[in-house]
Design an enzyme around this catalytic site. Structure first.
Site, PDB file in Angstrom:
ATOM      1  N   CYS A 152      59.202 -11.096  44.813  1.00 16.73           N
ATOM      2  CA  CYS A 152      59.082  -9.776  44.184  1.00 16.73           C
ATOM      3  C   CYS A 152      58.916  -8.741  45.286  1.00 16.73           C
ATOM      4  O   CYS A 152      59.309  -8.994  46.434  1.00 16.73           O
ATOM      5  CB  CYS A 152      57.954  -9.743  43.144  1.00 16.73           C
TER       6      CYS A 152
ATOM      7  N   ASN B  67      54.519  -9.213  46.447  1.00 17.54           N
ATOM      8  CA  ASN B  67      54.017 -10.601  46.487  1.00 17.54           C
ATOM      9  C   ASN B  67      52.539 -10.684  46.120  1.00 17.54           C
ATOM     10  O   ASN B  67      51.811 -11.546  46.612  1.00 17.54           O
ATOM     11  CB  ASN B  67      54.271 -11.250  47.872  1.00 17.54           C
TER      12      ASN B  67
ATOM     13  N   CYS C  78      51.719  -9.557  42.507  1.00 18.58           N
ATOM     14  CA  CYS C  78      51.663  -9.583  41.032  1.00 18.58           C
ATOM     15  C   CYS C  78      52.604 -10.641  40.450  1.00 18.58           C
ATOM     16  O   CYS C  78      52.156 -11.683  39.970  1.00 18.58           O
ATOM     17  CB  CYS C  78      51.989  -8.211  40.446  1.00 18.58           C
ATOM     18  N   ARG C  79      53.901 -10.382  40.489  1.00 21.32           N
ATOM     19  CA  ARG C  79      54.825 -11.240  39.758  1.00 21.32           C
ATOM     20  C   ARG C  79      55.121 -12.570  40.447  1.00 21.32           C
ATOM     21  O   ARG C  79      54.998 -13.633  39.821  1.00 21.32           O
ATOM     22  CB  ARG C  79      56.139 -10.480  39.504  1.00 21.32           C
ATOM     23  N   SER C  80      55.533 -12.535  41.719  1.00 19.91           N
ATOM     24  CA  SER C  80      56.005 -13.788  42.336  1.00 19.91           C
ATOM     25  C   SER C  80      54.899 -14.823  42.569  1.00 19.91           C
ATOM     26  O   SER C  80      55.165 -16.022  42.409  1.00 19.91           O
ATOM     27  CB  SER C  80      56.814 -13.527  43.610  1.00 19.91           C
TER      28      SER C  80
ATOM     29  N   ASP D 272      57.762  -4.617  36.702  1.00 18.24           N
ATOM     30  CA  ASP D 272      56.690  -4.506  37.691  1.00 18.24           C
ATOM     31  C   ASP D 272      55.439  -3.960  36.997  1.00 18.24           C
ATOM     32  O   ASP D 272      55.453  -2.830  36.500  1.00 18.24           O
ATOM     33  CB  ASP D 272      57.165  -3.547  38.791  1.00 18.24           C
TER      34      ASP D 272
HETATM   35  P1  4NP Z   1      54.740  -7.171  42.694  1.00 12.39           P
HETATM   36  O1  4NP Z   1      54.025  -5.792  42.284  1.00 12.39           O
HETATM   37  O2  4NP Z   1      56.033  -6.795  43.358  1.00 12.39           O
HETATM   38  O3  4NP Z   1      54.930  -7.850  41.393  1.00 12.39           O
HETATM   39  O4  4NP Z   1      53.785  -7.886  43.629  1.00 12.39           O
HETATM   40  C1  4NP Z   1      53.826  -4.747  43.201  1.00 12.39           C
HETATM   41  C2  4NP Z   1      52.737  -4.765  44.033  1.00 12.39           C
HETATM   42  C3  4NP Z   1      52.530  -3.724  44.926  1.00 12.39           C
HETATM   43  C4  4NP Z   1      53.425  -2.674  44.957  1.00 12.39           C
HETATM   44  C5  4NP Z   1      54.510  -2.670  44.125  1.00 12.39           C
HETATM   45  C6  4NP Z   1      54.730  -3.714  43.252  1.00 12.39           C
HETATM   46  N1  4NP Z   1      53.209  -1.595  45.854  1.00 12.39           N
HETATM   47  O5  4NP Z   1      54.001  -0.642  45.811  1.00 12.39           O
HETATM   48  O6  4NP Z   1      52.254  -1.623  46.630  1.00 12.39           O
END
Ligand code: 4NP
Length: 162
Positions: free
Chosen positions: A10, A13, A15-17, A127
């Protein structure tokens, strides 16, 4: 037979992955398939490198009995050599990963997670980072379906190319 290695990707790294990785590993364990699969996760940006998953992701996963201990790391070109399948949460992740591909073999490893979701919606795992708690539960439900769908596809077609 060599283990099949799956990398979930993602943006951050956190939240989702890491949740996709945790759910996939949980499904592999439940089905007694440890000998056949390894999983990891990575992000295409480096903002959260070294961090545990977001507290909201961990709390949601723990409410479903799943503990997440992954530390965030950044996707790199060498991951194309380490993994058989690179499963991305959304189209932006796909574009970021493909930008590092060296050849058609690398490109062929890159897939979208919701390709394996029996209810694929718009084809992307949303997201949840800037939203509320319901978004984290929605991501959990999507990833639970999609990880089971991916594992059953892999079991029925070990040469999975798409
Ligand atoms: P992820 O979510 O891609 O599912 O881990 C996010 C975590 C942090 C950010 C964006 C998406 N960020 O912009 O910091």
């Amino acid at each position: 037979m060599a283990k099949k290695r799956i990398l979930f990707v993602c943006l951050g790294n956190i939240c989702r992955s890491p949740l996709a990785e945790g759910l996939f590993v949980e499904a592999v364990a439940t089905q007694g398939l440890h000998a056949r699969y390894e999983a990891d996760s990575a992000g295409t940006n480096r903002y959260h490198t070294g961090e545990l998953p977001d507290p909201r992701t961990r709390q949601n996963a723990e409410s479903h009995g799943l503990a997440l201990t992954h530390r965030a790391r950044t996707f790199g070109r060498a991951d194309f050599d380490r993994f058989n399948l690179i499963v991305c949460m959304d189209q932006q992740n796909v574009q970021n990963v493909l930008a590092l591909a060296r050849n058609a073999d690398d490109e062929a490893k890159v897939h979208l997670m919701r390709h394996y979701d029996p209810e694929p919606g718009d084809g992307q795992v949303p997201d949840p980072y800037f939203g509320g708690a319901d978004g984290f539960e929605q991501v959990y439900q999507i990833l639970q379906r999609a990880t089971l769908g991916l594992l059953s596809r892999l079991e029925s077609d070990p040469s999975l190319k798409n």
